[in-house]
Design an enzyme around this catalytic site. Structure first.
Site, PDB file in Angstrom:
ATOM      1  N   GLN A 137      31.916  45.124  41.139  1.00 37.66           N
ATOM      2  CA  GLN A 137      31.621  43.861  41.818  1.00 37.66           C
ATOM      3  C   GLN A 137      30.171  43.441  41.576  1.00 37.66           C
ATOM      4  O   GLN A 137      29.247  44.187  41.824  1.00 37.66           O
ATOM      5  CB  GLN A 137      31.917  43.990  43.333  1.00 37.66           C
ATOM      6  CG  GLN A 137      31.712  42.709  44.110  1.00 37.66           C
ATOM      7  CD  GLN A 137      32.622  41.558  43.669  1.00 37.66           C
ATOM      8  OE1 GLN A 137      33.813  41.746  43.412  1.00 37.66           O
ATOM      9  NE2 GLN A 137      32.070  40.360  43.556  1.00 37.66           N
TER      10      GLN A 137
ATOM     11  N   ASP B  63      37.901  42.619  33.914  1.00 39.81           N
ATOM     12  CA  ASP B  63      37.093  41.532  34.476  1.00 39.81           C
ATOM     13  C   ASP B  63      36.319  40.812  33.361  1.00 39.81           C
ATOM     14  O   ASP B  63      35.650  39.807  33.610  1.00 39.81           O
ATOM     15  CB  ASP B  63      36.122  42.135  35.504  1.00 39.81           C
ATOM     16  CG  ASP B  63      35.594  41.107  36.493  1.00 39.81           C
ATOM     17  OD1 ASP B  63      36.279  40.082  36.708  1.00 39.81           O
ATOM     18  OD2 ASP B  63      34.504  41.317  37.055  1.00 39.81           O
TER      19      ASP B  63
ATOM     20  N   LYS C  62      40.534  40.898  46.310  1.00 42.33           N
ATOM     21  CA  LYS C  62      41.098  41.410  45.060  1.00 42.33           C
ATOM     22  C   LYS C  62      42.118  42.515  45.356  1.00 42.33           C
ATOM     23  O   LYS C  62      43.182  42.575  44.738  1.00 42.33           O
ATOM     24  CB  LYS C  62      39.971  41.890  44.129  1.00 42.33           C
ATOM     25  CG  LYS C  62      39.169  40.710  43.588  1.00 42.33           C
ATOM     26  CD  LYS C  62      37.830  41.059  42.980  1.00 42.33           C
ATOM     27  CE  LYS C  62      37.062  39.767  42.652  1.00 42.33           C
ATOM     28  NZ  LYS C  62      35.704  39.949  42.176  1.00 42.33           N
TER      29      LYS C  62
END
Ligand code: NAP
Length: 281
Positions: free
Chosen positions: A97, A120, A53
């Protein structure tokens, strides 16, 4: 001819557009879009994803702010770091994450992210807004899949779709996004009965199970759209694609289908968040 839903190609093409938009922000606002990534613990797969990322940010000229926290970090310590990032005007997107170590309340940490920086698409508020077709960042994997389907003009309205898997970041938002496009959606999970029968009646099949080649080719009818979100070390997905590709209407290859679209969508939404910030300030 079967349509290949090529995520690698679309993500590379989109990156060119993102790079131009990043350049414009740098010139007009003397600022660089920044994605903050939070990694708790040292799971090797998560480390790799966070690194990928960060690399994707750099490819389009954005920056990433890497926050690495100890395995023993508590829920309240993690939330404190998230609140700090919420307040930091230089940070435009926050990625926590998944998965975090088991002792942490992941849901409450996701929900600590300011919805304006939830690039996200993991907050409950964002999920609710997306479901109600209000403005919100989509969960990256399902939204990346929707972008791929739209890019190839795959008809969704009135089609029967099955999503196998109901996780908060993939199966559930995928089902809502297809519903919002007027597909008739069935969501399956580990307690579903007669799965092969349900799959065999579907025009669109999304595999989001996490078990290699779990969905069998013989369950899938001719001319279906086959979307495989899974990716396993043996370089296969959750759907056994062998022998069915020639009789599909469209399919996502593994690798090179859904995977690249997930990161690309994260980058796109971070950029949008930065653009929104400067448009409203
Ligand atoms: P997850 O949280 O483990 O969820 C798996 C889902 O599959 C659950 O809803 C589970 O049902 C269901 N399931 C398990 N066994 C089943 C069975 N025998 N029959 C029917 N359903 C069953 O996984 P996830 O995070 O959603 O990920 C799913 C897959 O997508 C994985 O292969 C993962 O690697 C991949 N993925 C890819 C990306 C990407 O960027 N490409 C991103 C995220 C995930 P229950 O709810 O009943 O337990």
């Amino acid at each position: 001819m079967t349509i290949v839903l090529d995520g690698k190609k679309l993500s590379l093409e989109s990156e060119k557009d993102f790079a131009l938009r990043v350049d414009k922000i740098k010139k007009q606002n003397k600022s660089t879009p920044i994605l903050a990534t939070i990694l708790v613990g040292n799971d090797p797969a998560s480390e790799t994803y966070v690194k990928m990322k960060g690399n994707a940010c750099r490819r389009v000229g954005m920056d990433s702010l890497k926050i690495e926290l100890d395995e023993k970090t508590s829920t309240s310590e993690l939330k404190k770091r998230i609140y700090e990032l919420n307040e930091n005007d230089n940070v435009h997107g926050i990625l926590l994450q998944h998965p975090v170590p088991k002792h942490i309340d992941e849901r409450s940490c996701f929900d600590a992210i300011d919805v304006r920086k939830d690039v996200d698409g993991v907050t409950s508020l964002g999920f609710g807004r997306m479901s109600m077709q209000e403005r919100a960042y989509g969960s990256c994997t399902p939204f990346g899949i929707m972008r791929l389907l739209k890019e190839h003009n795959i008809p969704l309205e009135g089609k029967s779709a099955v999503v196998v898997g109901r996780s908060p970041i993939l199966g559930k938002p995928m089902a809502m996004m297809l519903l919002n496009e007027n597909s008739t959606v069935t969501i399956c999970h580990s307690k579903t009965k007669n799965l092969p029968d349900i799959v065999s009646r579907s025009d669109i099949i999304v595999g989001a199970v996490g078990i290699p080649k779990f969905i069998k080719g013989e369950w899938i009818k001719d001319n279906s759209v086959v979307v495989d979100a899974g990716y396993h070390p043996e370089k296969c997905g959750d759907i056994d694609l062998e022998n069915i590709i020639p009789r599909c209407f469209a399919y996502t290859p593994v690798p090179g289908g859904v995977g690249p679209m997930t990161i690309n969508t994260l980058i796109m939404q971070t950029l949008e968040s930065c653009e929104n910030y400067f448009n409203s300030n």
